[in-house]
Enzyme design. Structure first.
Site, PDB file in Angstrom:
ATOM      1  N   GLU A  44       0.812  -1.207   0.000  1.00 21.37           N
ATOM      2  CA  GLU A  44       0.000   0.000   0.000  1.00 21.37           C
ATOM      3  C   GLU A  44       0.843   1.254   0.000  1.00 21.37           C
ATOM      4  O   GLU A  44       2.008   1.265   0.400  1.00 21.37           O
ATOM      5  CB  GLU A  44      -0.972   0.000   1.171  1.00 21.37           C
ATOM      6  CG  GLU A  44      -0.291   0.044   2.502  1.00 21.37           C
ATOM      7  CD  GLU A  44      -1.288  -0.092   3.641  1.00 21.37           C
ATOM      8  OE1 GLU A  44      -2.013  -1.096   3.673  1.00 21.37           O
ATOM      9  OE2 GLU A  44      -1.333   0.814   4.482  1.00 21.37           O
ATOM     10  N   CYS A  67       3.350   8.463   1.133  1.00 22.87           N
ATOM     11  CA  CYS A  67       3.999   7.476   1.997  1.00 22.87           C
ATOM     12  C   CYS A  67       4.142   6.181   1.194  1.00 22.87           C
ATOM     13  O   CYS A  67       3.163   5.681   0.650  1.00 22.87           O
ATOM     14  CB  CYS A  67       3.115   7.278   3.233  1.00 22.87           C
ATOM     15  SG  CYS A  67       3.669   5.980   4.332  1.00 22.87           S
ATOM     16  N   CYS A  81       7.305  -7.230   6.714  1.00 25.34           N
ATOM     17  CA  CYS A  81       8.532  -6.719   7.332  1.00 25.34           C
ATOM     18  C   CYS A  81       9.100  -7.781   8.260  1.00 25.34           C
ATOM     19  O   CYS A  81       8.364  -8.495   8.927  1.00 25.34           O
ATOM     20  CB  CYS A  81       8.244  -5.444   8.122  1.00 25.34           C
ATOM     21  SG  CYS A  81       9.733  -4.703   8.837  1.00 25.34           S
ATOM     22  N   CYS A  87       8.115  -5.748  14.985  1.00 23.68           N
ATOM     23  CA  CYS A  87       7.639  -4.847  16.044  1.00 23.68           C
ATOM     24  C   CYS A  87       6.221  -5.271  16.453  1.00 23.68           C
ATOM     25  O   CYS A  87       5.383  -5.544  15.598  1.00 23.68           O
ATOM     26  CB  CYS A  87       7.657  -3.399  15.574  1.00 23.68           C
ATOM     27  SG  CYS A  87       9.293  -2.874  15.014  1.00 23.68           S
ATOM     28  N   CYS A  92       2.895  -3.406  15.176  1.00 26.00           N
ATOM     29  CA  CYS A  92       2.829  -3.053  13.760  1.00 26.00           C
ATOM     30  C   CYS A  92       2.276  -4.200  12.913  1.00 26.00           C
ATOM     31  O   CYS A  92       2.740  -5.340  13.025  1.00 26.00           O
ATOM     32  CB  CYS A  92       4.231  -2.681  13.278  1.00 26.00           C
ATOM     33  SG  CYS A  92       4.327  -2.445  11.487  1.00 26.00           S
ATOM     34  N   CYS A 123      -0.142   1.478   8.878  1.00 22.73           N
ATOM     35  CA  CYS A 123       0.580   0.860   7.766  1.00 22.73           C
ATOM     36  C   CYS A 123       0.423  -0.651   7.744  1.00 22.73           C
ATOM     37  O   CYS A 123       0.602  -1.315   8.746  1.00 22.73           O
ATOM     38  CB  CYS A 123       2.063   1.188   7.875  1.00 22.73           C
ATOM     39  SG  CYS A 123       2.379   2.897   7.568  1.00 22.73           S
TER      40      CYS A 123
HETATM   41  N1  SAH Z   1      10.055   0.251   9.109  1.00 22.99           N
HETATM   42  C1  SAH Z   1      10.207   1.646   9.193  1.00 22.99           C
HETATM   43  C2  SAH Z   1       9.230   2.431   8.343  1.00 22.99           C
HETATM   44  C3  SAH Z   1       7.839   1.912   8.254  1.00 22.99           C
HETATM   45  S1  SAH Z   1       6.886   1.985   9.730  1.00 22.99           S
HETATM   46  C4  SAH Z   1      10.126   2.101  10.633  1.00 22.99           C
HETATM   47  O1  SAH Z   1       9.768   1.304  11.495  1.00 22.99           O
HETATM   48  O2  SAH Z   1      10.476   3.256  10.893  1.00 22.99           O
HETATM   49  C5  SAH Z   1       6.512   3.739   9.821  1.00 22.99           C
HETATM   50  C6  SAH Z   1       6.139   4.212  11.199  1.00 22.99           C
HETATM   51  O3  SAH Z   1       4.833   3.724  11.552  1.00 22.99           O
HETATM   52  C7  SAH Z   1       7.090   3.735  12.281  1.00 22.99           C
HETATM   53  O4  SAH Z   1       7.458   4.791  13.126  1.00 22.99           O
HETATM   54  C8  SAH Z   1       6.247   2.720  13.006  1.00 22.99           C
HETATM   55  O5  SAH Z   1       6.678   2.550  14.305  1.00 22.99           O
HETATM   56  C9  SAH Z   1       4.864   3.303  12.891  1.00 22.99           C
HETATM   57  N2  SAH Z   1       3.796   2.348  13.170  1.00 22.99           N
HETATM   58  C10 SAH Z   1       3.717   1.073  12.771  1.00 22.99           C
HETATM   59  N3  SAH Z   1       2.589   0.505  13.234  1.00 22.99           N
HETATM   60  C11 SAH Z   1       1.935   1.452  13.925  1.00 22.99           C
HETATM   61  C12 SAH Z   1       0.707   1.478  14.651  1.00 22.99           C
HETATM   62  N4  SAH Z   1      -0.066   0.398  14.747  1.00 22.99           N
HETATM   63  N5  SAH Z   1       0.343   2.637  15.230  1.00 22.99           N
HETATM   64  C13 SAH Z   1       1.130   3.727  15.147  1.00 22.99           C
HETATM   65  N6  SAH Z   1       2.301   3.761  14.493  1.00 22.99           N
HETATM   66  C14 SAH Z   1       2.707   2.633  13.887  1.00 22.99           C
HETATM   67 FE1  SF4 Z   2       8.838  -3.159  10.266  1.00 23.49          FE
HETATM   68 FE2  SF4 Z   2       6.622  -2.203  11.283  1.00 23.49          FE
HETATM   69 FE3  SF4 Z   2       8.792  -2.354  12.800  1.00 23.49          FE
HETATM   70 FE4  SF4 Z   2       8.685  -0.536  10.793  1.00 23.49          FE
HETATM   71  S1  SF4 Z   2       7.392  -0.585  12.646  1.00 23.49           S
HETATM   72  S2  SF4 Z   2      10.362  -1.936  11.329  1.00 23.49           S
HETATM   73  S3  SF4 Z   2       7.453  -1.700   9.320  1.00 23.49           S
HETATM   74  S4  SF4 Z   2       7.689  -4.101  11.928  1.00 23.49           S
END
Ligand code: SAH
Ligand code: SF4
Length: 393
Positions: A94, A145, A152, A156, A159, A376
């Site tokens: 996306e 974006c 990924c 995390c 996420c 995301c």
């Molecule tokens: N992998 C990279 C970029 C993609 S994630 C990273 O982690 O920076 C982009 C941002 O979205 C990151 O700061 C991540 O922590 C945040 N993010 C992911 N899932 C989220 C959620 N459920 N609620 C709020 N922020 C989220």
């Molecule tokens: Fe990967 Fe999501 Fe962690 Fe970014 S926040 S590094 S997309 S698992």
């Protein structure tokens, strides 16, 4: 170097020069092809009218054509568009188009509404933002974006992409292709201004493709985005942060997903912290060759009961002391696969207060477009069924 041959959309003008000269093409054909793809956004060789029929056939035989296809567009009330894109192998990713809200020009409003996308706030920019536009047609600045992987590998816990796991890396043509498509899908009066690598995936885990896509997007003969308007967001892959800094002379804007100020909490939320703990990461930020007057964005997703304690905010203030940063607090967007969620508004405000009083510029970002789907990766996980959620703020 990638071992697979470079997709035509991924080639830089000098690479076109080399490959076309070898085929006996005229020297300016290289520039023409690059212009068609990256300046005009035309990927169909048949439509490249100033090229010879022989060259057009060659480009088609090389596989030039659409690399991402819009499968669904979810338009939210605030103008945000989430695009579900299908790749040639059937995988989906996306990308999101985020128009600056109307009434832009007021910096405060921009700051309140910029979502995870970070409209930079250099002084000259602020001046430009408020400059009268004369007779020019009104335009709305759009931030896009983009994704760098299908899923990924970083895992995390909060996420959706992390929960899904890594399916595959995107090629540079698929990363840049999202922007070519996004630009083509802008509404009238909109202008693509910023690109943030904050969609699905960890850009620095797919370093080669990410770096090449950065060269494509910022190439003066192509889309020609300003390097400082392109932000790479990372969960903290320390060696690749140094590599990005060296390869682009610090010109690419950097966002760090920090999400905690102590190793125990951070490792719990972000397994990558076990490999590259906080002191190593902070050291990498100090070493990043940031141009003068620019700042690193610190992203801090607030997760109730996990990292939202005011004591954590005080520790964060201490940890970041002396670094040129601005802090974005993002109340976690709930995801299907986890019971984690955002703290209440008061707790968010208390966290922000600590940082503001410590002298940091710190804003609460709400994720825009929440009425069409959430954070995301979730659009994909939901099988593209729009899910109605209440906006967090
Ligand atoms: N992998 C990279 C970029 C993609 S994630 C990273 O982690 O920076 C982009 C941002 O979205 C990151 O700061 C991540 O922590 C945040 N993010 C992911 N899932 C989220 C959620 N459920 N609620 C709020 N922020 C989220
Ligand atoms: Fe990967 Fe999501 Fe962690 Fe970014 S926040 S590094 S997309 S698992």
């Amino acid at each position: 170097m990638r071992s697979a041959p470079l997709h035509p959309v991924a080639r830089l003008p000098e690479e076109w020069s080399a490959s076309l000269a070898a085929r006996g093409e005229r020297s300016f054909a290289a520039k023409q092809v690059f212009h068609w793809i990256h300046r005009r956004g035309v990927l169909d060789p048949g439509a490249m009218t100033n090229l010879s029929a022989r060259l057009r056939e060659h480009l088609a035989a090389e596989g030039l054509g659409d690399v991402v296809t819009p499968e669904r567009v979810h338009r939210s009330e605030d103008g945000t568009r989430k695009l579900l894109l299908r790749l040639r192998d059937g995988a989906t990713i996306e990308t999101v188009l985020l128009p600056a809200v109307s009434g832009a020009g007021s910096r405060a409003q921009l700051d309140a509404d910029a979502a995870a996308a970070d409209l930079d706030d250099d002084e000259d920019d602020a001046a430009e933002e408020n400059a009268p536009e004369g007779n020019a047609a009104p335009h709305v600045r759009v931030t896009q974006c983009i994704s760098t992987q299908v899923g990924c590998a970083m895992g995390c816990t909060f996420c959706a992409s992390g929960v899904a796991g890594l399916k595959r890396h995107l090629g540079p043509e698929e990363i840049a292709g999202q922007v070519l498509l996004g630009r083509a899908m802008l509404d009238e009066g909109e202008e693509l201004r910023n690109v943030v690598y904050m969609g699905m995936g960890e850009p620095l885990h797919n370093y080669e493709a990410t770096a090449r896509s950065l060269r494509l997007l910022t190439h003066p003969e192509g889309i020609n985005l300003s390097t400082r308007r392109v932000t790479v967001s990372t969960s903290g892959l320390v060696p690749e942060i140094a590599r990005l800094g060296a390869d682009f002379g610090g010109q690419i804007a950097l966002a760090i997903s920090l999400h905690a100020s102590d190793n125990e909490t951070r490792s719990r939320l972000m397994p990558i912290n076990r490999k590259h703990p906080l002191d190593e990461l902070i050291e990498a930020l100090r070493a990043y060759p940031l141009p003068r007057r620019r700042r690193i964005t610190i992203e801090y997703t607030l997760v109730a009961g996990q990292n939202d304690d005011p004591a954590e905010a005080r520790r964060l203030a201490k940890l970041l002391r002396g670094l040129p940063v601005k802090i974005n607090l993002i109340p976690m967007n709930p995801i299907e696969a986890s019971s984690l969620g955002p703290p209440g508004l008061e707790r968010v405000a208390a966290f922000q207060d600590v940082l503001t009083q410590a002298g940091y510029s710190c804003f609460v970002r709400r994720r825009r477009g929440d009425d069409v789907s959430a954070a995301c990766g979730q659009l994909v996980l939901l099988g593209a069924k729009p899910k109605v959620r209440r906006a967090l703020a």
